[in-house]
Design an enzyme around this catalytic site. Structure first.
Site, PDB file in Angstrom:
ATOM      1  N   TYR A 137       0.866  -1.191   0.000  1.00 24.14           N
ATOM      2  CA  TYR A 137       0.000   0.000   0.000  1.00 24.14           C
ATOM      3  C   TYR A 137       0.897   1.233   0.000  1.00 24.14           C
ATOM      4  O   TYR A 137       1.896   1.294   0.732  1.00 24.14           O
ATOM      5  CB  TYR A 137      -0.896   0.017   1.240  1.00 24.14           C
TER       6      TYR A 137
ATOM      7  N   GLU B 186      -3.334   7.569  -4.061  1.00 22.29           N
ATOM      8  CA  GLU B 186      -3.323   6.272  -3.394  1.00 22.29           C
ATOM      9  C   GLU B 186      -3.110   5.179  -4.426  1.00 22.29           C
ATOM     10  O   GLU B 186      -3.783   5.157  -5.462  1.00 22.29           O
ATOM     11  CB  GLU B 186      -4.640   6.049  -2.645  1.00 22.29           C
TER      12      GLU B 186
END
Length: 399
Positions: free
Chosen positions: A117, A205
């Protein structure tokens, strides 16, 4: 302002972030042709909506069909598109109403070894841009933060010095990356930093950012959000806006220059000033209920603008009450009172309304409220207003 995954990937790619090849499509035939053009024997067909959790989501009436499908042939891509397009997809971020899927993204598949992530966001407490990373990619970062917070790593970027080389390399090491992957990761972080600062982004993101079997990094998913106040500098970014993905009430409010955000509560709020609006929402929570919106009508609104704000507010589904809280400085209380009375008559208001006015022309405004013949509840201060609207809502709910 948010954009779709395929748009975010195009932008990030232009700054040097590696992404798999993919094509946005609007029909089953286009999905088939896209798979043929991409080549290979594995494709991912992804619903394009402004919400996360698409792979774990489901279509209304078809819980077995998710918003992300793996297919092996062009014919399967066409069949998947037929099942996914023009239907309502429900995810944890859309709420039960879901979002209609009007576009898909057909992407070449890849052999995944690890999922990470990576995001950049604005840390308002530290007043800087922060890089957030985790070895637990491919899942909700909120769940990771709640269950295994030790897996979340952060580096704060100095506004004056910018991103230093050693910061991204150290973060790569903490994620367990080795050899050439450390340099690849550092390059991606720097590219994302350049995109973030150049485009006035509020969020970038990549979840997941994957390590492939051949030891390369790819942004397998991407999300970008932008600061609305910086959009005047980026006309090309403005053109990426998808009105279908935005709340129609927020769009209507924007037409009149109103600051409006839909929320999940049941008490509508009309306030002037962002700080007072936040305080109003807080005190509603303190009294045990939830606001249905954030609405700042500003300091110099006209009767027409206030009337538009009130109509937008009343159009929210599930509304059980309204709290009008105005402190008149530039804003005149008699203008607010006139607009509220007119809007109540036009819309046939059928929920409790509490109004608290203070400041410029408050006597004139209160006189208009008292003599209008409508069943409006007058409050003396913010605490009194919150208690009265909560009591009125609960009394009506019980009845």
């Amino acid at each position: 302002m948010n954009i779709h995954e395929y748009q975010a990937k195009e932008l990030l790619k232009s700054f040097g972030v590696p992404v798999p090849p993919g094509i946005a499509v609007r029909s089953p035939d286009e999905a088939r042709d896209a798979a043929k053009s991409l080549g290979g024997d594995l494709f991912v067909v992804k619903a394009q909506i402004h919400a996360g959790g698409r792979g774990a989501g489901h279509y209304v009436g078809d819980p077995a069909c998710s918003g992300v499908r793996l297919v092996k042939t062009a014919a399967e891509a066409r069949a998947a598109a037929f099942e996914m397009l023009d239907r309502t997809l429900v995810t944890r971020q859309t709420g039960s109403q879901g979002r209609v899927v009007r576009r898909l993204y057909v992407e070449a598949g890849c052999a995944i070894d690890r999922e990470l992530y990576l995001s950049l966001l604005i840390d308002r407490t530290e007043r800087c841009i922060t890089v957030v990373a985790s070895e637990a990619g491919g899942m909700s970062i909120e769940d990771v933060a709640a269950k295994t917070p030790e897996k979340i790593m952060k580096i704060r970027i100095s506004p004056s010095l910018g991103l230093a080389d050693h910061q991204s390399r150290e973060l790569a090491t903490r994620l367990g990356l080795h050899g050439p992957l450390i340099g690849q990761f550092a390059t991606i972080v720097h590219a994302a930093w350049e995109a973030f600062t150049t485009l006035d982004a509020s969020l970038i993101e990549m979840n997941p950012l994957v390590v492939t079997k051949d030891n390369t990094l790819l942004a397998l998913d991407a999300k970008m959000g932008f600061d609305d106040n910086g959009l005047f500098r980026h006309r090309a970014i403005q053109e990426l806006r998808d009105p279908n993905e935005e709340d129609p009430r927020e769009q209507e409010a924007a037409r009149f220059g109103l600051s409006y955000v839909s929320l999940d509560g049941t008490i509508g709020c009309m306030v002037n000033g962002a700080g007072l609006a936040m305080a109003t929402m807080d005190i509603i929570h303190q009294e045990g209920e939830s606001p249905a919106n954030f609405l700042d009508v500003g300091g110099g609104s006209s009767r027409e603008k206030v009337g538009a704000a009130f109509r937008v507010l009343l159009s929210a589904p599930g509304l059980e009450g309204v709290l009008v809280n105005i402190f008149g400085g530039i804003m005149r209380c008699d203008i607010i009172a006139d607009a509220v009375i007119s809007a109540c008559r036009e819309t046939g208001l059928n929920v409790p309304l509490v109004i608290r006015l203070a400041g410029t022309n408050v006597e004139e405004g209160m006189a208009m409220i008292r003599s209008c013949g409508l069943d409006l509840i007058i409050a003396t201060d913010l605490g009194d207003a919150a208690r009265k609207i909560v009591t009125a809502v609960r009394t009506r709910r019980a009845a």
